[in-house]
Design an enzyme around this catalytic site. Structure first.
Site, mmCIF file in Angstrom:
data_model
loop_
_atom_site.group_PDB
_atom_site.id
_atom_site.type_symbol
_atom_site.label_atom_id
_atom_site.label_comp_id
_atom_site.label_asym_id
_atom_site.label_seq_id
_atom_site.Cartn_x
_atom_site.Cartn_y
_atom_site.Cartn_z
ATOM 1 N N ARG A 137 0.849 -1.198 0.000
ATOM 2 C CA ARG A 137 0.000 0.000 0.000
ATOM 3 C C ARG A 137 0.887 1.251 0.000
ATOM 4 O O ARG A 137 0.613 2.229 -0.671
ATOM 5 C CB ARG A 137 -0.919 0.004 1.229
ATOM 6 C CG ARG A 137 -2.131 -0.878 1.062
ATOM 7 C CD ARG A 137 -3.128 -0.696 2.182
ATOM 8 N NE ARG A 137 -2.766 -1.419 3.384
ATOM 9 C CZ ARG A 137 -3.154 -2.659 3.674
ATOM 10 N NH1 ARG A 137 -3.912 -3.324 2.831
ATOM 11 N NH2 ARG A 137 -2.787 -3.244 4.795
ATOM 12 N N PHE A 174 -10.880 -5.161 -6.866
ATOM 13 C CA PHE A 174 -10.918 -5.999 -5.662
ATOM 14 C C PHE A 174 -10.424 -5.173 -4.469
ATOM 15 O O PHE A 174 -9.480 -5.537 -3.779
ATOM 16 C CB PHE A 174 -10.048 -7.267 -5.813
ATOM 17 C CG PHE A 174 -10.322 -8.065 -7.059
ATOM 18 C CD1 PHE A 174 -11.367 -8.980 -7.095
ATOM 19 C CD2 PHE A 174 -9.529 -7.917 -8.196
ATOM 20 C CE1 PHE A 174 -11.620 -9.737 -8.241
ATOM 21 C CE2 PHE A 174 -9.772 -8.660 -9.345
ATOM 22 C CZ PHE A 174 -10.811 -9.576 -9.376
ATOM 23 N N ASP A 214 -15.435 -3.510 -5.918
ATOM 24 C CA ASP A 214 -15.500 -4.740 -5.124
ATOM 25 C C ASP A 214 -16.924 -5.273 -5.187
ATOM 26 O O ASP A 214 -17.870 -4.518 -5.416
ATOM 27 C CB ASP A 214 -15.095 -4.488 -3.670
ATOM 28 C CG ASP A 214 -14.623 -5.765 -2.975
ATOM 29 O OD1 ASP A 214 -13.401 -5.988 -2.886
ATOM 30 O OD2 ASP A 214 -15.488 -6.552 -2.536
ATOM 31 N N SER A 215 -17.051 -6.580 -4.960
ATOM 32 C CA SER A 215 -18.393 -7.176 -4.994
ATOM 33 C C SER A 215 -19.083 -7.101 -3.635
ATOM 34 O O SER A 215 -20.248 -7.431 -3.512
ATOM 35 C CB SER A 215 -18.302 -8.638 -5.445
ATOM 36 O OG SER A 215 -17.395 -9.334 -4.624
ATOM 37 N N ASP A 238 -5.896 -6.979 -7.005
ATOM 38 C CA ASP A 238 -5.584 -7.808 -5.827
ATOM 39 C C ASP A 238 -6.743 -8.772 -5.571
ATOM 40 O O ASP A 238 -7.481 -8.634 -4.598
ATOM 41 C CB ASP A 238 -5.357 -6.896 -4.609
ATOM 42 C CG ASP A 238 -4.926 -7.686 -3.381
ATOM 43 O OD1 ASP A 238 -4.411 -8.809 -3.540
ATOM 44 O OD2 ASP A 238 -5.108 -7.182 -2.256
ATOM 45 N N CYS A 269 -2.620 -14.166 -4.462
ATOM 46 C CA CYS A 269 -2.425 -14.664 -3.098
ATOM 47 C C CYS A 269 -2.752 -16.150 -3.030
ATOM 48 O O CYS A 269 -3.081 -16.682 -1.983
ATOM 49 C CB CYS A 269 -3.251 -13.866 -2.097
ATOM 50 S SG CYS A 269 -5.021 -13.978 -2.369
HETATM 51 N N1 SAH Z 1 -6.761 -5.180 -1.809
HETATM 52 C C1 SAH Z 1 -7.521 -5.415 -0.606
HETATM 53 C C2 SAH Z 1 -7.783 -6.885 -0.346
HETATM 54 C C3 SAH Z 1 -8.518 -7.604 -1.458
HETATM 55 S S1 SAH Z 1 -9.240 -9.121 -0.974
HETATM 56 C C4 SAH Z 1 -6.800 -4.747 0.581
HETATM 57 O O1 SAH Z 1 -5.618 -4.384 0.456
HETATM 58 O O2 SAH Z 1 -7.425 -4.591 1.621
HETATM 59 C C5 SAH Z 1 -10.199 -9.560 -2.356
HETATM 60 C C6 SAH Z 1 -11.495 -8.779 -2.527
HETATM 61 O O3 SAH Z 1 -12.088 -9.184 -3.733
HETATM 62 C C7 SAH Z 1 -12.549 -8.979 -1.467
HETATM 63 O O4 SAH Z 1 -12.899 -7.750 -0.913
HETATM 64 C C8 SAH Z 1 -13.752 -9.586 -2.198
HETATM 65 O O5 SAH Z 1 -14.986 -9.059 -1.737
HETATM 66 C C9 SAH Z 1 -13.512 -9.144 -3.600
HETATM 67 N N2 SAH Z 1 -14.030 -9.992 -4.693
HETATM 68 C C10 SAH Z 1 -13.976 -11.334 -4.831
HETATM 69 N N3 SAH Z 1 -14.425 -11.711 -6.035
HETATM 70 C C11 SAH Z 1 -14.791 -10.576 -6.690
HETATM 71 C C12 SAH Z 1 -15.298 -10.304 -7.980
HETATM 72 N N4 SAH Z 1 -15.515 -11.274 -8.868
HETATM 73 N N5 SAH Z 1 -15.544 -9.021 -8.317
HETATM 74 C C13 SAH Z 1 -15.320 -8.021 -7.435
HETATM 75 N N6 SAH Z 1 -14.799 -8.222 -6.218
HETATM 76 C C14 SAH Z 1 -14.545 -9.480 -5.842
#
Ligand code: SAH
Length: 411
Positions: free
Chosen positions: A226, A242, A264-265, A314, A354
């Site tokens: 970050r 994400f 995000d979803s 991510d 990850c």
């Molecule tokens: N980058 C973030 C962590 C990401 S974790 C940080 O630093 O805090 C992965 C995220 O992807 C989660 O919040 C989950 O809700 C989201 N997610 C999973 N599948 C998804 C999709 N198909 N479309 C959008 N978001 C999604």
């Protein structure tokens, strides 16, 4: 007494990984179980010819039938042993954040963040135990039968060693099922936090929902990345796919991004992300939060000829194990291809995986394939990993789950 422990006898030739100090014993490697052992009990693991290999925690329902406590026959795995491991793991965190010469005194870690991973499972000698500290609250995951058996030792030890008055259990990860364990969520010490826990990371403020957030509430592993994004964001149009609760989005805005579109979803995650922008005093006009599926929304952006100068990808773990690698590879390729197309020339892509089942090598190949299919040329500027409070045992490559690349689009 070590002699009264049940014994796992390996099949011939299956002792190699333990001799290389890999901490897992798979069920397929076992020829025979001598004696009776309860789930979580300590067992001796011996080779086909009877030579001692390890003391390990038995997990009869799991494919990972035993996880190693020690390669030393003279060790005794008891409450003192477990507590000593926990104390050592916590003490190492202070060394990670050693103060620079001339800095003010006080716990060095406090200057970087008051949130950090105190125990990182196998890599800290405590298989399947995760302990994350968020200010005065600990969030704990017991993710195997072997570590669950020691919970009544671990909980008071954590309280004593950290002084934290709130310890909350988040043993609701799917892997518990593979161990034959039920999900457990709830306060272990103190009461369940009614409000999200406020933490500071570098000079950003975040709120962590340890009760209902993902994993233990926050992605501590991305702390340094970050910061990296913050350094790269100035004057750029940023897309954070994400985004969860907006960690990278806040970092990019603090770094002077022109605009940040975050996707995000999860509605609750985006709600928290909005609160984060406010909490950090950021200009909300520059931020746009979109709830939906990244795969679809990136396509929409492409069709609308969207263009960005910095894109962060991510995604969640597409491949928990190597068995899922092929399907995961397609998903990684898809989003990276779309992201590369959405990048302006000289734009930057910060892309992560990850997935324990996708190696850094494979991930790089997938992204390279995405660049070919996108018809773009790109350079690797940097390789990223998890923050140092998520160390990786050199004998346990599975611990290196987070890998990232910083790419520059050339043509
Ligand atoms: N980058 C973030 C962590 C990401 S974790 C940080 O630093 O805090 C992965 C995220 O992807 C989660 O919040 C989950 O809700 C989201 N997610 C999973 N599948 C998804 C999709 N198909 N479309 C959008 N978001 C999604």
């Amino acid at each position: 007494m070590a002699t009264s422990l049940a014994t796992l006898v390996l099949k011939p030739g299956r002792e190699k990984s333990l001799k290389r100090r890999h901490p897992w014993v798979f069920s397929g490697a076992i020829a025979q179980v001598k004696g009776a052992a309860e789930p979580g009990a300590t067992v001796r693991v011996v080779g086909a010819s009877g030579e001692f290999l390890a003391l390990a925690a038995y997990s009869p329902q799991s494919q990972i039938l035993a996880r190693v406590w020690s390669f030393d026959e003279h060790d005794v795995v008891d409450a003192k042993f477990v507590k000593t491991r926990i104390a050592a793991s916590i003490a190492r965190r202070e060394l990670l954040f050693e103060p620079q010469r001339g800095q003010a005194s006080g716990p060095a870690s406090e200057r970087i963040s008051n949130a950090m991973r105190l125990v990182h499972a196998e890599s800290d000698g405590l298989p399947a135990l995760i302990v994350d500290r968020y200010a005065g609250t600990l969030a704990v995951q017991f993710l195997s039968a072997g570590i669950d058996a020691w919970r009544e030792v671990i909980i008071p030890a954590l309280q004593e060693l950290t002084g934290c008055q709130n310890i909350f259990e988040r043993s609701d990860a799917e892997v518990r099922e593979l161990e034959g364990l039920e999900a457990r969520v709830g306060a272990l010490v103190g009461s369940a936090p009614v409000e999200p826990v406020a933490i500071r990371e570098h000079d950003m403020q975040f709120l962590v929902d340890v009760v209902q957030g993902q994993k233990t509430g926050f992605y501590l592993d991305q702390r340094e990345n970050r910061r990296r994004v913050r350094q790269l964001a100035s004057g750029r149009r940023v897309l954070n796919a994400f985004c969860y609760t907006g960690g990278f989005s806040i970092a990019a805005m603090q770094g002077g991004a022109n605009s940040v579109l975050s996707i995000d979803s999860s509605g609750p995650a985006l709600e928290m992300a909005r609160r984060h922008a406010q909490l950090n005093g950021l200009d909300s006009d520059k931020a746009q939060w979109l709830e939906g599926d990244v795969f679809q929304l990136l396509r929409k952006q492409r069709d609308a000829r969207g263009e960005f100068d910095l894109i962060i990808l991510d995604p969640p773990k597409f491949a928990p194990t190597a068995a899922h690698a092929e399907k995961a590879a397609r998903a990684y390729k898809d989003i990276n291809l779309l992201a590369l197309k959405l990048l302006a020339r000289d734009g930057l892509l910060v892309t992560f995986s990850c997935s324990g089942g996708v190696s850094a090598d494979l991930f790089q190949k997938i992204v390279a394939g995405a660049a070919v299919d996108a018809g773009v040329d790109a350079q690797i500027l940097d390789r990223l990993g998890a923050a140092t409070d998520h160390p990786v045992s050199i004998h346990f490559p599975e611990g290196e789950y987070l890998k990232g690349l910083v790419l520059r689009r050339l043509t």
